[in-house]
Design an enzyme around this catalytic site. Structure first.
Site, PDB file in Angstrom:
ATOM      1  N   ASP A  40      14.759  11.882 -34.896  1.00 18.58           N
ATOM      2  CA  ASP A  40      13.692  12.880 -34.876  1.00 18.58           C
ATOM      3  C   ASP A  40      14.290  14.254 -34.551  1.00 18.58           C
ATOM      4  O   ASP A  40      15.007  14.397 -33.555  1.00 18.58           O
ATOM      5  CB  ASP A  40      12.650  12.494 -33.823  1.00 18.58           C
ATOM      6  CG  ASP A  40      12.178  11.063 -34.013  1.00 18.58           C
ATOM      7  OD1 ASP A  40      11.143  10.857 -34.637  1.00 18.58           O
ATOM      8  OD2 ASP A  40      12.879  10.148 -33.530  1.00 18.58           O
ATOM      9  N   ASP A  73      -7.875  10.899 -21.480  1.00 12.46           N
ATOM     10  CA  ASP A  73      -7.594  12.329 -21.453  1.00 12.46           C
ATOM     11  C   ASP A  73      -8.602  13.088 -22.311  1.00 12.46           C
ATOM     12  O   ASP A  73      -9.777  12.736 -22.344  1.00 12.46           O
ATOM     13  CB  ASP A  73      -6.153  12.536 -21.947  1.00 12.46           C
ATOM     14  CG  ASP A  73      -5.483  13.735 -21.336  1.00 12.46           C
ATOM     15  OD1 ASP A  73      -5.817  14.856 -21.732  1.00 12.46           O
ATOM     16  OD2 ASP A  73      -4.610  13.552 -20.453  1.00 12.46           O
ATOM     17  N   ASP A  82       2.919  12.231 -36.349  1.00  9.90           N
ATOM     18  CA  ASP A  82       3.822  11.544 -35.424  1.00  9.90           C
ATOM     19  C   ASP A  82       3.081  10.600 -34.483  1.00  9.90           C
ATOM     20  O   ASP A  82       3.688  10.002 -33.597  1.00  9.90           O
ATOM     21  CB  ASP A  82       4.610  12.566 -34.600  1.00  9.90           C
ATOM     22  CG  ASP A  82       6.118  12.317 -34.638  1.00  9.90           C
ATOM     23  OD1 ASP A  82       6.556  11.373 -35.313  1.00  9.90           O
ATOM     24  OD2 ASP A  82       6.857  13.074 -33.977  1.00  9.90           O
ATOM     25  N   ASP A  92     -14.889   7.786 -27.260  1.00 15.82           N
ATOM     26  CA  ASP A  92     -15.179   9.142 -26.798  1.00 15.82           C
ATOM     27  C   ASP A  92     -16.397   9.096 -25.879  1.00 15.82           C
ATOM     28  O   ASP A  92     -17.523   8.882 -26.331  1.00 15.82           O
ATOM     29  CB  ASP A  92     -15.454  10.035 -28.005  1.00 15.82           C
ATOM     30  CG  ASP A  92     -15.756  11.483 -27.627  1.00 15.82           C
ATOM     31  OD1 ASP A  92     -15.927  11.766 -26.429  1.00 15.82           O
ATOM     32  OD2 ASP A  92     -15.834  12.319 -28.546  1.00 15.82           O
ATOM     33  N   ASP A  97     -19.321   8.618 -28.829  1.00 14.48           N
ATOM     34  CA  ASP A  97     -19.046   7.925 -30.090  1.00 14.48           C
ATOM     35  C   ASP A  97     -17.668   7.269 -30.023  1.00 14.48           C
ATOM     36  O   ASP A  97     -17.049   7.210 -28.962  1.00 14.48           O
ATOM     37  CB  ASP A  97     -19.149   8.883 -31.285  1.00 14.48           C
ATOM     38  CG  ASP A  97     -18.226  10.091 -31.156  1.00 14.48           C
ATOM     39  OD1 ASP A  97     -17.077   9.915 -30.712  1.00 14.48           O
ATOM     40  OD2 ASP A  97     -18.651  11.217 -31.497  1.00 14.48           O
ATOM     41  N   ASN A 120      11.553   8.238 -37.234  1.00 11.29           N
ATOM     42  CA  ASN A 120      10.944   8.478 -38.542  1.00 11.29           C
ATOM     43  C   ASN A 120      11.389   9.803 -39.153  1.00 11.29           C
ATOM     44  O   ASN A 120      10.832  10.256 -40.152  1.00 11.29           O
ATOM     45  CB  ASN A 120       9.412   8.435 -38.434  1.00 11.29           C
ATOM     46  CG  ASN A 120       8.851   9.513 -37.509  1.00 11.29           C
ATOM     47  OD1 ASN A 120       9.595  10.149 -36.761  1.00 11.29           O
ATOM     48  ND2 ASN A 120       7.533   9.702 -37.541  1.00 11.29           N
ATOM     49  N   ASN A 199      -1.019  19.463  -9.542  1.00 10.04           N
ATOM     50  CA  ASN A 199      -0.180  20.648  -9.739  1.00 10.04           C
ATOM     51  C   ASN A 199      -0.466  21.778  -8.752  1.00 10.04           C
ATOM     52  O   ASN A 199      -0.263  22.946  -9.083  1.00 10.04           O
ATOM     53  CB  ASN A 199      -0.367  21.185 -11.168  1.00 10.04           C
ATOM     54  CG  ASN A 199      -0.015  20.169 -12.226  1.00 10.04           C
ATOM     55  OD1 ASN A 199       0.913  19.389 -12.064  1.00 10.04           O
ATOM     56  ND2 ASN A 199      -0.770  20.170 -13.313  1.00 10.04           N
ATOM     57  N   SER A 262       1.005  16.257 -15.517  1.00 12.91           N
ATOM     58  CA  SER A 262       0.362  15.648 -16.682  1.00 12.91           C
ATOM     59  C   SER A 262       1.381  15.157 -17.698  1.00 12.91           C
ATOM     60  O   SER A 262       1.114  14.228 -18.460  1.00 12.91           O
ATOM     61  CB  SER A 262      -0.572  16.648 -17.361  1.00 12.91           C
ATOM     62  OG  SER A 262      -1.770  16.788 -16.652  1.00 12.91           O
TER      63      SER A 262
END
Length: 309
Positions: A40, A73, A82, A92, A97, A120, A199, A262
């Site tokens: 990559d 998230d 990717d 969701d 949904d 890939n 953070n 994160s």
């Protein structure tokens, strides 16, 4: 090639054959493995994967498709070149949904750290190369979400039998019983729950990271120093992972650098998925956690164990 009797120690046999006048040399018939390095183009920028020793790990285990990581998230860019091949059906809870698309970018970046399609010839590499990702949207376009969305996302992911839950979100201000109950429910379902430590640069506990059954992940930089922004605390923060200038996937087929616990969280979650892939089916989450924590590299006393290796 000499096959030894089952009870014959290899080193004793080597010593015996080396002592024979008719033997020029005697060596074990060692196993060779391919030295895997992703092709990559962005991999050269991903210092974090090299720092945690992904290359020698990949020579042993690239992950299994039956091992899944739920990225809880802002959702994930479902068409990212990717990521799309790595994604399982998601949920969701923001819009109610089954289309867990990302309208913020945070979740897409986290998903790439867990397991972007690797080898890939495109974009970046991910830690858990062959593992699958379950996108779970619990944060809106502004990166915020309510308690009921978070609880629902954790519970749903656990019910999908996700191996690892990656939670790059949280709050200060103390524990929330319903939230801890949801994390404990996931733990009871044998999920490994991995959370960002926060953070704000203090040592105050950050939740859900600080709950007992969760793995709290602080952030380190290219030199294995604690990131200035990273919340930490040896009494509640378990491990660290690279989290400064981490190059990964972004929406609309893009890539970029982001910093934060994160980013450290999904890198650690990916490592947990690799360990789970290597261990026997049905291995307890406590054993996977122990394997991660007990094999960290020491980087300082701001965390209980060390930086993921």
């Amino acid at each position: 090639i000499i096959r030894l009797a089952p009870n014959m120690p290899a080193m004793e046999a080597l010593a015996y054959f080396k002592g024979l006048d008719s033997v020029l040399a005697a060596d074990p018939n060692v196993i060779f493995r391919a030295d895997y390095i992703p092709n990559d183009p962005g991999y050269s920028r991903q210092y974090g994967l090299k720092k945690i020793q992904c290359e020698p790990a990949w020579d042993i285990e690239k992950g299994k498709s039956t091992v899944t990581v739920a990225v809880i998230d802002t959702g994930v860019d479902l068409e990212h070149p990717d990521l799309s091949a790595k994604l399982l059906p998601g949920k969701d809870f923001v819009n109610g949904d089954d289309i867990a698309d990302d309208d913020n970018g945070h979740g897409t970046h986290c998903a790439g750290n867990v397991g972007a399609s690797t080898g890939n010839g495109l974009g970046t590499a991910g830690v858990a190369i062959n593992c699958k990702i379950i996108p779970v949207k619990v944060l809106n376009a502004g990166g915020a979400g309510s308690l009921d969305w978070i609880i629902s996302g954790i519970t749903w992911a656990a019910d999908q039998k996700a191996t690892v839950l990656s939670l790059s979100l949280g709050h200060g201000g103390g524990a929330v019983q319903a939230e801890e109950d949801a994390c404990n429910y996931a733990f009871s379902k044998n999920c490994v729950v991995v959370c960002a430590a926060g953070n704000d640069g203090t040592t105050s506990p950050h939740y859900p990271a600080a709950y007992t059954n969760n793995i709290a992940v602080a952030a380190t930089d290219q030199n294995d120093q604690k990131a200035d922004f990273s919340t930490s605390g040896r009494d509640w923060c378990d491990i660290a992972a690279p989290g400064v200038s981490i190059y990964s996937t972004l929406p609309d087929g893009q890539y970029g650098d982001e910093s934060g616990t994160s980013m450290a969280c999904p890198i650690a979650a990916g490592a947990c998925a690799l360990v789970a892939s290597r261990m026997p089916v049905g291995t307890r989450n406590t054993a996977i956690r122990a394997r991660i924590e007990q094999n960290c590299d020491p980087v300082g006393n701001f965390i209980a164990f060390g930086r993921v290796n």
